[in-house]
Design a protein around this motif. Structure first.
Motif: not given
Length: 500
Positions: A263-276
């Motif tokens: 869940g934490v990994e999904i959050f940081f991936t959305q924010v810092f990798k996809h910016n969405f």
């Protein structure tokens, strides 16, 4: 007439829960309260925050939606009110299924049976903006059909106009200027009108699905674009266990520790990798499949950040993890958000007051969502305007932290997030380096253009120099500095040569 009746109901409800006293008691108009007969009777002993929530619930779905939007802006509200507004549930009595069918048929320009072999008359859910039915398409696909409420646009227009009226009353309060209620309502008006258009939500779902198409972390249902319109969203039906049903997850032998980390990994991936990022990740919008994969639902509220905000956030996270409050202060100074009249040392002291108490705790006991929120509030004391999207993101982080620790008491956000952030930043630096190399190739061309400019008549210089400057400005910050220095050095050299 309809507006007058609605206004009377709004005012009656405000008086019923004695919010008139909250609004006027600290203003120069408080004497008006003496002329109200109900002022001399105690109607309720409920706390202020609870009375505000009950008022919004009594006034119906649009006001509930407004309260939910406000709950994502704790920078504008006292803590007790912000916490209470998170309890608002966006649910309403369902409207008649026949009306839903008529909307579907009108929107798709055909009979219901032309598109669906099955359409459940009993809605799965009914909220302020839309109602959801399960169905099966003529191709045999199980889907859910989200139908916008009939006449909802008129209801929104009426209630939003009344909210603007209430904004004037709130403006009388000593905190009225800081709260800027008109701006808040304008922001809400934009959000709710976007949610009325199912095409927006469909586009959000499709983009999120594309971002995670090769990932085993998160599953996003597929939109049926052929049957989706402004009034109707048709999307793949998914099955799973709500994330907060811990006992059911245990019964299905789901690894809860792994789930919390993912869940934490999904959050940081959305924010810092996809910016969405999905900005409404409460338990009702997150399911878990029998194989342990996250499933996302409801894509009406999504967020993204500017590059400046992303840098601000990333540096703050790294400073938290390294327990360095000085860097936290420097991040704010470097951002250029601090007004010139603010003493940097005084601001650093304020930041220390927020960070030092938490740095003595184990990392696993620290809520970074709460720390960020405290930083935002401290920054606002110094007239620093924090963007609403950052508050939206922090609200999402608080939800993720809460869910993660519900699944795993010993969740260490740093140990989970560190490798994810490091991997994302390595890839980002690599991409930035490739871009810089590519842009460096343009430098000889720009130099030749300078020579050509020096040969042209004087009246053409300004325009051509302006074009070159615009080209340079497209480069990133590091490249821009380098290229600009070289450019002006050569320009000065050639001018000198011509003069001599």
């Amino acid at each position: 007439m309809r507006k007058i009746i609605r206004l009377f109901k709004v005012l009656f409800t405000i008086v019923r829960y004695r919010l008139d006293k909250v609004l006027l008691s600290q203003t120069k108009y408080k004497f008006i309260l003496w002329f109200f007969p109900w002022h001399y009777f105690v109607w309720t002993k409920l706390p202020r925050a609870q009375r505000i929530r009950l008022t919004l619930e009594t006034l119906g779905p649009i006001f509930i939606k407004f309260g939910q939007t406000l709950s994502t802006r704790p920078d504008l509200l006292p803590d007790d009110v912000a916490d209470e507004l998170t309890k608002l549930q966006d649910s309403c009595p369902p409207f008649e299924t026949q009306k839903a069918i008529k909307i579907v048929e009108k929107s798709l320009k055909g009979k219901l049976t032309d598109f669906f072999i099955k359409f459940d008359e009993h809605p799965l859910a009914s909220a302020s903006i839309a109602q959801v039915h399960s169905a099966t398409t003529i191709n045999g696909d199980d889907v859910v059909v989200k139908v916008v409420r009939p006449n909802i646009e008129k209801a929104i227009k009426l209630d939003v106009s009344l909210l603007y009226f209430l904004a004037k009353l709130i403006g009388l309060h000593p905190d009225g200027k800081r709260l800027n209620p008109k701006a808040v309502i304008k922001e809400f008006e934009g959000i709710i009108h976007n949610e009325l258009n199912m095409l927006f939500e469909a586009a959000n779902a499709s983009k999120l699905r594309e971002n995670f198409k090769n990932s085993e972390l998160l599953y996003v249902p597929e939109v049926n674009w052929e049957l989706t319109t402004r009034e109707v969203l048709v999307i793949e039906r998914v099955y799973g266990t709500p994330i907060n049903k811990i006992e059911k997850l245990k019964e299905k032998n789901i690894d809860l520790k792994k789930l919390s980390s993912q869940g934490v990994e999904i959050f940081f991936t959305q924010v810092f990798k996809h910016n969405f990022f999905h900005a409404d990740m409460h338990p009702g919008n997150i399911f878990v499949s029998d194989s342990g994969q996250y499933i996302a639902l409801d894509f009406g509220i999504m967020g993204s950040l500017s590059n400046q905000d992303l840098q601000y956030l990333a540096k703050n996270f790294l400073a938290f993890f390294n327990r360095d409050y000085k860097i936290v202060s420097e991040v704010h100074l470097e951002s250029g958000w601090i007004p010139s009249h603010i003493d940097p040392i005084e601001f650093e002291t304020a930041i220390r007051s927020v960070c030092e108490p938490i740095f003595n705790k184990p990392l696993k006991d620290i809520s970074f969502g709460k720390v960020l929120m405290n930083l935002f509030k401290e920054a606002q004391k110094f007239d620093i305007q924090v963007q609403p999207q950052l508050f939206l993101l922090d609200k999402t982080l608080l939800n993720i932290e809460g869910l993660g620790r519900q699944l795993n008491d010993d969740l260490d956000l740093w140990q989970t997030a560190k490798p994810v952030l490091e991997d994302i930043f390595k890839k980002r630096k690599k991409d930035e380096f490739k871009t810089q190399l590519k842009e460096l190739k343009q430098l000889p061309k720009l130099t030749l253009e300078v020579l050509e400019v020096l040969k042209t008549p004087k009246q053409q210089h300004n325009q051509e120099l302006k074009e070159i400057k615009n080209q340079l400005q497209k480069n990133n910050q590091q490249q821009k500095v380098f290229a600009t220095i070289v450019f002006f050095a050569m320009l000065l050299f050639f001018i000198k040569e011509m003069i001599l």
